[in-house]
Write a protein that holds these residues in place. Structure first.
Motif, PDB file in Angstrom:
ATOM      1  N   GLY A 136       0.579  -1.127   0.016  1.00  0.00           N
ATOM      2  CA  GLY A 136      -0.107  -0.072   0.227  1.00  0.00           C
ATOM      3  C   GLY A 136       0.838   1.242  -0.085  1.00  0.00           C
ATOM      4  N   GLU A 232      -3.738   0.863   3.917  1.00  0.00           N
ATOM      5  CA  GLU A 232      -5.020   0.528   3.259  1.00  0.00           C
ATOM      6  C   GLU A 232      -5.437   1.793   2.538  1.00  0.00           C
ATOM      7  OE1 GLU A 232      -7.889  -1.365   5.930  1.00  0.00           O
ATOM      8  OE2 GLU A 232      -6.563  -3.095   6.286  1.00  0.00           O
ATOM      9  N   SER A 249      -4.310  -0.652  14.177  1.00  0.00           N
ATOM     10  CA  SER A 249      -4.474   0.123  12.868  1.00  0.00           C
ATOM     11  C   SER A 249      -5.133   1.763  13.244  1.00  0.00           C
ATOM     12  CB  SER A 249      -5.134  -0.454  11.934  1.00  0.00           C
ATOM     13  OG  SER A 249      -6.855  -0.625  12.320  1.00  0.00           O
TER      14      SER A 249
END
Ligand SMILES: Cc1cc2nc3c(=O)[nH]c(=O)nc-3n(C[C@H](O)[C@H](O)[C@H](O)COP(=O)(O)OP(=O)(O)OC[C@H]3O[C@@H](n4cnc5c(N)ncnc54)[C@H](O)[C@@H]3O)c2cc1C
Length: 303
Positions: A136, A232, A249
Motif C-alpha cells: 500500500g 490500506e 491500525s
C-alpha cells in the motif's frame, strides 16, 4: 563530439550548490565560466525551511524569501543574482548521463556539454517505504519531503483535510518537525516510530521525555516501539489506514513519512569510488569535487 565546452560545471542546485556559487563569486569567476545544472525549477534555497516556516498556516515562508545564502546571514541569491554574476543557472535541467572519463554531461533533454572541472552536489533523497515493499506504500496521500514541490503538495493537502487526521511515520528531525507543523494546521496527529524515544541518536531519554511531554500537551499521540507494516486505501487509491507491527491500525486522511535519506549518486554512479552508499571524498579529488553541506543552522520543532 559537437558539445559546448564549460570551464566549471556544478551539478545540483541545492544548499551546497548555492553556497558553492557564492564562493566562486568571492574567488572572482569570470562571466560564463560557471554553469549550474539543477533538477529543481527554482534557484538554490535553504532547504531546512521546508519542514518549518514553509508549512506554517499563518505568514508561511515562500520563495524568493529563503534563497541561499540567507540561512547564514548572507545575500539572498535570487535568480537575478546568478545572471548578475555571469553564472549560467540551468533550472529544470536534470543531468541524466555523465562520463567522467570523457568529461561530458548530458541533460535529460539530450543536450551534451564538455567540462573542465566538475562539482557534484546532488545531495540526498528520502528513503521511501516502497523501497521496503511495504504493501500500500503507493497510496495517494502518503507524503515525503525533500524539495519545494513536495512541500507544495503537502500544503495543499493540509488545507484540504483541515480538522482531519494524519499519521507521521518516524521520530527523527523530519517526523518531529512535521508533527508540530501538522498540529499547527489544526490536524490531529499520531506519530509512530520503532525507537524507544524521539531522536535516539541525538537525545538522551531525559531530553526526549521533555519534548514528548510537550508534544503530548499539544494533543499529539505518540506510539513508540513499533513500525508501519502496511497501508490500506480507498477506491480512489487514497490512504485510509495505517497498519502497525503490533497489530493496531490507525484511520487517517494523510501520512507523512520521515525515515531517513540516502545519497543521490545519479548518473555518476559506478564512475567514482563509493563509501557508505555515497561518493568517497577528500579535499582535492582529482579534477572533481563532491560537495555536500550541512546547513549552518539547526533548529528543532515549530511550536
Ligand atoms: C525538509 C528538510 C529539513 C531539513 N532541516 C534541516 C535543519 O534544520 N538543519 C540542518 O542542518 N539540515 C537540515 N536538513 C538537511 C539539509 O537540507 C541538507 O543537509 C542540505 O540540503 C544538503 O545540501 P546539498 O546541496 O548537499 O543537497 P540538496 O540540498 O538536497 O541539493 C541537491 C540538489 O541537486 C539536485 N539534483 C540531484 N540530482 C541531480 C541531477 N542528476 N541533475 C541535476 N540536479 C540534481 C536536487 O534536485 C537538489 O536541488 C533538512 C533537509 C530537509 C529535506
Amino acid at each position: 563530439m559537437d558539445a559546448a565546452m564549460l570551464k566549471y560545471v556544478l551539478v545540483g542546485g541545492g544548499v551546497a550548490g548555492g553556497y558553492a556559487a557564492r564562493e566562486f563569486v568571492k574567488l572572482g569567476v569570470d562571466p560564463g565560466e560557471l554553469a549550474i545544472f539543477s533538477k529543481e525549477a527554482v534557484a538554490p534555497y535553504e532547504r531546512p525551511a521546508l519542514s518549518k516556516a514553509y508549512l506554517f498556516p499563518e505568514s508561511p515562508a515562500r520563495l524568493p524569501g529563503f534563497h541561499t545564502c540567507v540561512g547564514s546571514g548572507g545575500e539572498r541569491q535570487a535568480p537575478e543574482w546568478y545572471a548578475d554574476n555571469g553564472i549560467d543557472l540551468h533550472l529544470n535541467s536534470e543531468i541524466a548521463k555523465a562520463d567522467t572519463k570523457s568529461k561530458t554531461i548530458t541533460t535529460a533533454a539530450g543536450k551534451t556539454f564538455e567540462y573542465g572541472s566538475l562539482l557534484i552536489a546532488t545531495g540526498s533523497t528520502f528513503i521511501n517505504l516502497a523501497d521496503f515493499k511495504t504493501p500500500g506504500a503507493d497510496a495517494g496521500g502518503i507524503h515525503y519531503l525533500r524539495e519545494v514541490n513536495d512541500a507544495d503538495n503537502l500544503v495543499r493537502e493540509m488545507k484540504d483535510i483541515k480538522g482531519g487526521e494524519a499519521v507521521v511515520v518516524g521520530g527523527g528531525y523530519i517526523g518531529v518537525e512535521l508533527a508540530a507543523c501538522l498540529a499547527l494546521n489544526s490536524i490531529r496527529v499520531t506519530m509512530v516510530f520503532p525507537d524507544p524515544h524521539f531522536m535516539p541518536r541525538l537525545f538522551t531519554p531525559e531530553i526526549a521525555s521533555f519534548y514528548e511531554g510537550y508534544y503530548k500537551g499539544k494533543g499529539i499521540n505518540i506510539i513508540k516501539g513499533t513500525s508501519v507494516t502496511a497501508f490500506e486505501k480507498d477506491d480512489q487509491g487514497n490512504v485510509t489506514k495505517v497498519i502497525l507491527g503490533d497489530g493496531r491500525s490507525l484511520s487517517t486522511n494523510l501520512v507523512v513519512v520521515g525515515i531517513g535519506a540516502k545519497p543521490r549518486l545519479g548518473p555518476f554512479k559506478g564512475q567514482l569510488e563509493e563509501e557508505k552508499g555515497g561518493f568517497k571524498v577528500n579535499l582535492f579529488y582529482a579534477n572533481l569535487q563532491v560537495f555536500s553541506c550541512l546547513n549552518p543552522y539547526i533548529s528543532f520543532g515549530c511550536f
